[in-house]
Scaffold this active site. Structure first.
Site, PDB file in Angstrom:
ATOM      1  CB  ALA A  51      -0.886  -0.030   1.230  1.00  0.00           C
ATOM      2  N   GLY A  82       0.470  -4.911   0.958  1.00  0.00           N
ATOM      3  CA  GLY A  82      -0.718  -5.000   0.109  1.00  0.00           C
ATOM      4  C   GLY A  82      -0.452  -5.721  -1.209  1.00  0.00           C
ATOM      5  CD  GLU A 108      -2.423  -7.362   3.095  1.00  0.00           C
ATOM      6  OE1 GLU A 108      -2.128  -6.222   2.678  1.00  0.00           O
ATOM      7  OE2 GLU A 108      -2.956  -7.548   4.190  1.00  0.00           O
ATOM      8  CD  GLU A 134       1.590  -5.119   5.773  1.00  0.00           C
ATOM      9  OE1 GLU A 134       2.442  -6.003   6.016  1.00  0.00           O
ATOM     10  OE2 GLU A 134       0.846  -5.167   4.789  1.00  0.00           O
TER      11      GLU A 134
END
Ligand code: DAK
Length: 260
Positions: free
Chosen positions: A66, A111, A114, A134
């Site tokens: 992200a 992300g 993911e 993260e």
């Protein structure tokens, strides 16, 4: 143009989606997620597309996570909305009625991993690196990583990755079961397209039902999953494609599936 942040091209029976922010290692920001969402909607409406491939632009990254710059300025509400958008888009990938394969061509972090986990399976290039870093940023995975990774590779291995935030090589990711195959970078798309073409020759409704049975069945008791499978099997028996598939076998010819 924000549309250029995600490119998708259709060469039936395949469509390839490319996350296209190479200067930021294809990091996912709100705009990228929104355009990806639209692209998935468009692709879902195209019957001639049977299998979807997701990859990253350039030779360095699939998706490096992200967008940290965007997240660093978010209020709690913006953070919750961003996480929800990411979760919804990744769920759309998982629930697309067409198989989706991740072609992981470099960093798949946060992300990005993911996103790969929301695909039906992944192939990777030798240079790819995987991780959920993260916690090194003081946050937690927000796009389903704490849920999908343990389901794929088991709790212990998932916790090791999530709690250390370390990166692992493509070879290690293969050994853990995160990716199904590792090939040289210049052979990645060819390998992914080969398996995608093989899948595309099968009945599209059977593919869609089988994909969803694996996902839904994984989270419910075995007996319930088997009941669901029997009902779905019964539904398949009423389909033109099922009759065609078996008729073609008996007539010693290749089936022509129409998605009906
Ligand atoms: N976001 C934004 N920009 C990124 C980025 C990212 N994730 N990753 C790389 N970039 C940018 C860099 O800032 C740099 O930009 P410029 O300085 O050139 O403007 C450019 O891409 C090239 O990166 P580097 O110069 O760092 O390249 P290196 O080869 O030296 O290093 C690297 C590559 C992948 C090891 C490094 O860039 C890196 O560590 N990147 C960050 C990886 C990372 O930590 N990813 C996880 C992000 S966190 C949630 C919602 C979602 C999530 C969590 C919670 N909620 C709201 C609850 C998800 C979180 C994440 O994904």
């Amino acid at each position: 143009m924000s549309e250029d942040l995600v490119l998708w091209e259709k060469i039936p029976p395949l469509a390839t989606i490319t996350i296209n922010r190479p200067k930021a290692l294809n990091a996912l920001n709100t705009k990228v997620l929104s355009v990806l969402d639209q692209s998935l909607d468009e692709i879902s409406r195209e019957d001639e597309i049977r299998v979807v491939i997701i990859t990253g632009s350039g030779e360095k990254a699939f998706v490096a996570g992200a967008d940290i710059a965007e997240m660093s300025n978010m209020t709690s509400l913006e953070g919750a909305n961003f996480s929800r958008l990411g979760q919804l888009v990744l769920r759309k990938v998982q629930e697309l009625k067409k198989p989706v394969i991740a072609a992981v061509n470099g960093y798949a972090l946060g992300g990005g991993l993911e996103l790969a986990l929301s695909c039906d399976f992944a192939y990777a290039s030798e240079n790819a690196k995987f991780g959920l870093p993260e916690v090194t940023l003081g946050i937690i995975p927000g796009f389903g990583g704490t849920q999908r990774l343990p389901r794929l590779i088991g709790k212990g291995r998932a916790k090791e990755l999530i709690l250390t935030g370390k990166m692992v090589s493509a070879k290690e990711a293969f050994e853990m079961g995160i990716v199904n195959k590792v090939v040289p970078l210049d052979k990645l798309m060819e390998s992914v397209k080969d398996v995608a073409i093989q899948i595309s020759k099968n009945g599209p409704i059977a593919l869609s039902i089988a994909k969803s049975l694996v996902d839904v069945g994984y989270d419910i008791p075995l007996d319930d999953g088997c009941i669901l499978e029997s009902r779905s099997f019964g539904m398949c028996c009423a389909m033109e494609d099922t009759k065609e598939g078996m008729k073609a076998f008996l007539e010693k010819r290749k089936p022509v599936f129409k998605g009906r």
